[in-house]
Design an enzyme around this catalytic site. Structure first.
Site, PDB file in Angstrom:
ATOM      1  N   ASP A 204     -26.642   5.077  -0.218  1.00  0.00           N
ATOM      2  CA  ASP A 204     -25.365   5.165   1.146  1.00  0.00           C
ATOM      3  C   ASP A 204     -24.263   6.105   1.389  1.00  0.00           C
ATOM      4  OD1 ASP A 204     -27.380   3.334   2.067  1.00  0.00           O
ATOM      5  OD2 ASP A 204     -26.139   0.812   1.911  1.00  0.00           O
TER       6      ASP A 204
ATOM      7  N   ASP B  49     -29.118  -5.120   0.496  1.00  0.00           N
ATOM      8  CA  ASP B  49     -30.654  -4.565   1.382  1.00  0.00           C
ATOM      9  C   ASP B  49     -30.991  -2.962   0.361  1.00  0.00           C
ATOM     10  OD1 ASP B  49     -27.957  -3.358   1.916  1.00  0.00           O
ATOM     11  OD2 ASP B  49     -28.875  -1.889   3.163  1.00  0.00           O
ATOM     12  N   HIS B  50     -30.494  -3.080  -0.621  1.00  0.00           N
ATOM     13  CA  HIS B  50     -31.198  -2.218  -1.809  1.00  0.00           C
ATOM     14  C   HIS B  50     -32.000  -2.164  -3.119  1.00  0.00           C
ATOM     15  CE1 HIS B  50     -28.639   1.396   0.315  1.00  0.00           C
ATOM     16  NE2 HIS B  50     -28.586   0.392   0.846  1.00  0.00           N
TER      17      HIS B  50
ATOM     18  N   HIS C 257     -26.921   1.215  -5.838  1.00  0.00           N
ATOM     19  CA  HIS C 257     -26.134   0.349  -5.727  1.00  0.00           C
ATOM     20  C   HIS C 257     -26.217  -0.517  -5.821  1.00  0.00           C
ATOM     21  CE1 HIS C 257     -26.594   1.454  -1.722  1.00  0.00           C
ATOM     22  NE2 HIS C 257     -25.350   0.131  -1.477  1.00  0.00           N
TER      23      HIS C 257
ATOM     24  N   HIS D 287     -30.878   5.014   5.608  1.00  0.00           N
ATOM     25  CA  HIS D 287     -30.891   4.538   6.639  1.00  0.00           C
ATOM     26  C   HIS D 287     -30.726   5.490   8.019  1.00  0.00           C
ATOM     27  CE1 HIS D 287     -29.270   0.400   5.308  1.00  0.00           C
ATOM     28  NE2 HIS D 287     -28.329   0.931   4.455  1.00  0.00           N
TER      29      HIS D 287
ATOM     30  N   HIS E 177     -25.495  -3.174  -3.335  1.00  0.00           N
ATOM     31  CA  HIS E 177     -26.281  -3.977  -1.745  1.00  0.00           C
ATOM     32  C   HIS E 177     -27.358  -4.896  -1.946  1.00  0.00           C
ATOM     33  CE1 HIS E 177     -22.195  -2.006  -0.270  1.00  0.00           C
ATOM     34  NE2 HIS E 177     -21.763  -3.161  -1.005  1.00  0.00           N
TER      35      HIS E 177
ATOM     36  N   HIS F  92     -18.327   4.181  -1.624  1.00  0.00           N
ATOM     37  CA  HIS F  92     -18.822   3.453  -0.930  1.00  0.00           C
ATOM     38  C   HIS F  92     -19.340   1.919  -1.574  1.00  0.00           C
ATOM     39  CE1 HIS F  92     -21.882   1.136   1.782  1.00  0.00           C
ATOM     40  NE2 HIS F  92     -22.652   1.266   1.122  1.00  0.00           N
TER      41      HIS F  92
HETATM   42 FE    FE Z   1     -26.887   0.222   2.558  1.00  0.00          FE
HETATM   43 ZN    ZN Z   2     -24.945  -0.297   0.381  1.00  0.00          ZN
END
Ligand code: FE
Ligand code: ZN
Length: 261
Positions: A134, A60-61, A56, A172, A58, A112
């Site tokens: 996530d 942080d990915h 996805h 995570h 985001h 998400h």
């Molecule tokens: Fe994340």
């Molecule tokens: Zn995420």
């Protein structure tokens, strides 16, 4: 000759894992939010990066994708319907990809984010494997940033229907906080109490609590257990407006978790 596949969670930021799967030579990496840690890990182990999978949009990915693509020439595969670091191959539910000689099924798991996907492969040295981003966490699930409770419940139900021995690679290390919430929901769940003790010990030694498995999550994860009478009753205890509908139980749990301290 047969070379077993190795699965390793490279830690990133404060609580992300960038999962690496490799055959001793070629590697794939999932959701590289940053490039430096994973690229030095690959170098240390003499691996060349073949493929990057993204679940996805985001940061942080995806934050390390451009640097890794540039440094290694790895091909990038990600969700069809999200803003992505181009160029990449876009895939969606019902599709499949081949990487490291493995065939991965693509699953649509909105909730998400709206276009969130997951990657499932049925046989890595005899065991199924899931990269779920996530969507599913151990003892928890992702926040509903772009989806409805009904969508997320459908996505989690789809993941729960995978084989029990599927290794579940969540992105995570949220497990201890999730377990505290799960224990508030189901204090009488013996498997949950037991697993919480086990994870506590792992984290004291700074070891990952992941991968999990679908079988374990069905025993301990309240978000996969909305049909259990004890879980529904706890949800009603938190919010008396909760109905007997599974999606109502799920929605209450998700909102309760958002404010749980
Ligand atoms: Fe994340
Ligand atoms: Zn995420």
């Amino acid at each position: 000759t047969f070379s077993p596949m190795t699965l390793f969670p490279v830690p990133a930021f404060s609580d992300n894992y960038i999962w690496v799967l490799h055959d001793g030579q070629r590697a794939l990496a999932v959701d590289p939010g940053e490039a430096t840690g994973v690229s030095s890990w690959l170098t240390q182990h003499g691996l060349s990066l073949d493929t990057i999978l993204i679940t996805h949009h985001h940061a942080d990915h995806t934050g390390g994708v451009d640097a890794l693509r540039e440094a290694t020439g790895a091909r990038v595969i990600g969700p069809a319907f999200e803003r992505m670091p181009e160029p990449l191959q876009r895939v969606s539910g019902g599709g499949h990809i081949e990487a490291l000689g493995l065939r991965f099924e693509v699953l649509d798991v909105p909730g998400h984010t709206a276009g969130h996907i997951a990657f499932f492969t049925p046989d890595v040295d005899g065991q199924p494997l899931l990269f779920c981003g996530d969507t599913l966490f151990s003892a928890g699930c992702g926040r509903l940033f772009e989806g409805t409770p009904a969508q997320m419940l459908d996505s989690l139900t789809q993941l729960a229907s995978l084989p029990h021995n599927t290794r579940v690679c969540c992105t995570h290390e949220y497990t201890l906080a999730n377990l505290r919430f799960a224990l508030a929901v189901e204090p009488g769940n013996a498997a949950l109490v037991d697993h919480a003790g086990h994870c506590q010990q792992l984290r004291e030694r700074n070891l990952p609590t992941l991968p999990s498995s679908i079988g374990l999550e069905k025993q301990i994860n309240p978000f996969l257990r909305c049909r259990e009478p004890a879980v529904a009753q706890a949800a009603r205890g938190h919010d008396p407006a909760t109905t007997s509908e599974t999606v109502s139980v799920f929605a209450t749990l998700r909102e309760w978790k958002n404010v749980f301290k």
